[in-house]
Design a protein around this motif. Sequence first.
Motif, mmCIF file in Angstrom:
data_model
loop_
_atom_site.group_PDB
_atom_site.id
_atom_site.type_symbol
_atom_site.label_atom_id
_atom_site.label_comp_id
_atom_site.label_asym_id
_atom_site.label_seq_id
_atom_site.Cartn_x
_atom_site.Cartn_y
_atom_site.Cartn_z
ATOM 1 N N ILE A 242 1.846 -2.880 2.080
ATOM 2 C CA ILE A 242 1.604 -1.496 1.894
ATOM 3 C C ILE A 242 0.808 -1.110 0.780
ATOM 4 N N ASP A 243 0.630 -1.542 -0.202
ATOM 5 C CA ASP A 243 -0.149 -1.657 -1.380
ATOM 6 C C ASP A 243 -1.621 -2.064 -1.349
ATOM 7 N N GLU A 244 -1.613 -3.063 -0.307
ATOM 8 C CA GLU A 244 -2.826 -3.672 0.157
ATOM 9 C C GLU A 244 -3.593 -2.756 1.102
ATOM 10 N N LEU A 245 -3.049 -1.772 1.519
ATOM 11 C CA LEU A 245 -3.876 -0.571 2.249
ATOM 12 C C LEU A 245 -4.587 0.315 1.474
ATOM 13 N N ASN A 246 -4.588 0.175 0.195
ATOM 14 C CA ASN A 246 -5.256 0.854 -0.728
ATOM 15 C C ASN A 246 -6.789 0.635 -0.552
ATOM 16 N N GLY A 247 -7.586 1.536 -0.262
ATOM 17 C CA GLY A 247 -9.113 1.088 -0.222
ATOM 18 C C GLY A 247 -9.439 0.912 1.053
ATOM 19 N N GLN A 248 -8.669 1.042 2.082
ATOM 20 C CA GLN A 248 -9.046 0.669 3.420
ATOM 21 C C GLN A 248 -9.328 1.658 4.087
ATOM 22 N N ARG A 249 -9.230 3.110 3.587
ATOM 23 C CA ARG A 249 -9.477 4.402 4.133
ATOM 24 C C ARG A 249 -9.944 5.257 3.131
ATOM 25 N N PRO A 250 -10.989 5.905 3.196
ATOM 26 C CA PRO A 250 -11.437 6.731 2.058
ATOM 27 C C PRO A 250 -10.430 7.966 1.649
ATOM 28 N N GLY A 251 -10.011 8.098 0.353
ATOM 29 C CA GLY A 251 -9.331 9.121 -0.090
ATOM 30 C C GLY A 251 -7.935 8.923 0.189
ATOM 31 N N VAL A 252 -7.322 8.043 0.781
ATOM 32 C CA VAL A 252 -6.037 7.734 0.948
ATOM 33 C C VAL A 252 -5.456 6.625 0.024
ATOM 34 N N THR A 253 -4.240 7.004 -0.494
ATOM 35 C CA THR A 253 -3.627 6.206 -1.547
ATOM 36 C C THR A 253 -2.236 5.859 -1.475
ATOM 37 N N PHE A 254 -1.858 4.541 -1.534
ATOM 38 C CA PHE A 254 -0.365 4.227 -1.557
ATOM 39 C C PHE A 254 0.307 3.788 -2.783
ATOM 40 N N ASN A 255 1.351 4.505 -3.053
ATOM 41 C CA ASN A 255 1.843 3.991 -4.331
ATOM 42 C C ASN A 255 3.443 3.887 -4.255
ATOM 43 N N ASP A 270 21.549 -8.800 0.379
ATOM 44 C CA ASP A 270 21.474 -8.334 1.480
ATOM 45 C C ASP A 270 20.729 -6.983 1.877
ATOM 46 N N THR A 271 20.667 -6.285 0.776
ATOM 47 C CA THR A 271 20.376 -4.985 0.877
ATOM 48 C C THR A 271 19.214 -4.287 -0.263
ATOM 49 N N ALA A 272 18.260 -3.986 -0.151
ATOM 50 C CA ALA A 272 17.124 -3.344 -1.026
ATOM 51 C C ALA A 272 16.425 -2.388 -0.708
ATOM 52 N N VAL A 273 16.286 -1.386 -1.565
ATOM 53 C CA VAL A 273 15.490 0.117 -1.385
ATOM 54 C C VAL A 273 14.118 0.151 -2.002
ATOM 55 N N GLY A 274 13.288 0.429 -1.426
ATOM 56 C CA GLY A 274 12.030 0.776 -2.038
ATOM 57 C C GLY A 274 11.375 2.090 -1.695
ATOM 58 N N ARG A 275 10.894 2.890 -2.639
ATOM 59 C CA ARG A 275 10.158 4.369 -2.308
ATOM 60 C C ARG A 275 8.787 4.112 -2.886
ATOM 61 N N PHE A 276 8.152 4.930 -1.903
ATOM 62 C CA PHE A 276 6.659 5.148 -2.060
ATOM 63 C C PHE A 276 6.085 6.208 -1.645
ATOM 64 N N ASN A 277 4.941 6.745 -2.121
ATOM 65 C CA ASN A 277 4.232 7.753 -1.966
ATOM 66 C C ASN A 277 2.890 7.628 -1.413
ATOM 67 N N ILE A 278 2.463 8.481 -0.254
ATOM 68 C CA ILE A 278 1.104 8.204 0.325
ATOM 69 C C ILE A 278 0.615 10.005 0.090
#
Length: 409
Positions: A242-255, A270-278
């Motif tokens: 997901i982080d590597e999607l940064n820079g692939q489309r103008p003005g779009v950021t993944f954090n 057996d369980t993990a949770v991650g959160r991100f903002n676009i």
Amino acid sequence: MSGLDARARDDALAFVAEGADTMRAETIALAEINSGSYHAAGVNRVREALAALFADLDAESTVLPSPPLEVLDDDGALRERSLGDGLRLRKRPDAPFQVFLCGHMDTVFPKDHPFQAVREIDGDTLGGPGVADLKGGLVLMHRALLALERSPLAGKIGWEVLLNPDEEIGSPVSAPWIREAAERADVGLIYEPSFPDGSLAGRRKGSGNFALLAAGRAAHAGREHHLGRNAIRLLSEALVAIDELNGQRPGVTFNPGFVHGGGAVNIVPDTAVGRFNIRVEEPEDTAWCERELAAIIDTLNARDGLSLELHGGFTRPPKVPGPANERLFDLARACGASLGVELAVKPTGGCCDGNNLAAAGVPNIDTLGVHGGNIHSSDEWMRVSSLVERGQLSALLLLRLAAGDWSPA
């Protein structure tokens, strides 16, 4: 040329200025009530305080109950969380011109956060939780409406106030209330803090908050490691992709901003949770993001014994001001100029309820609150004198709207 009478203007400005000390005290009192988004009792205490404060406007008042909100917790379980209730105030709903005013009661500081008290930084600066974002704005909104109600122009417009409990978590409960209000509104005034220099926000990025639930298979890390499927490894690969999607489309950021998982290190987690903002710049960016996320998840879900679930979504569309909104900015600049204040309009990557209101077709200004800075941190501050300056700006805007000095076309 304005249809606003000079005496009505001067009376309103003087009335706002006379309230300087009162507004300062009201801001401090509200800021020292903790109202973290998930502290429902605290948000409701703020609502009750505001209901008392706004009572002198003699408006129809309605408490809007918040339904439980289903949230993915850090342990991967879906649980219901309680939120505070909203408050709606309406006056002259049959008037031909309607103004919608909005401000949120919640802050980003939970009830156990160390940042709880207001302090004086200098003679014109207060530091404290929510002084700028957004309790100072609520106070000056009230004073500006009082100035309108004392004016002979008051009968020419109706107004509706929404005090919502959940803006800091994306307005998941109050978004329908905003859409409903938008059907009745000609323009919107929202009381987020201005830029530190007093500038207004114009174009805004859209935003989405997402969570990934990674599920694997637990096993003894020594005896049967080969039987385990590591959820942390799966989540890590997903977040890197997901982080590597940064820079692939103008003005779009993944954090990617948060991870939680595992426990004892002799167990395969057996369980993990991650959160991100676009953040997105154009309305069509959201579909691209959703396609890319789906492709990443489908690829990783093809592995034996592992699964990823995506939760959340886009809650704030990009705000792209149209011609009617530009005319509203022009009116605000004219009001500022008559106060000796030059108002700039700047784009920002931040978002707020102004995004949702614009998406519903209502031109709006969404940074009419106090001058402040370092919001969402323990260094949050506001400029005390801006309570009067921005209160006068709002009072003038309301009076000129009542005088017919703006139209959408």
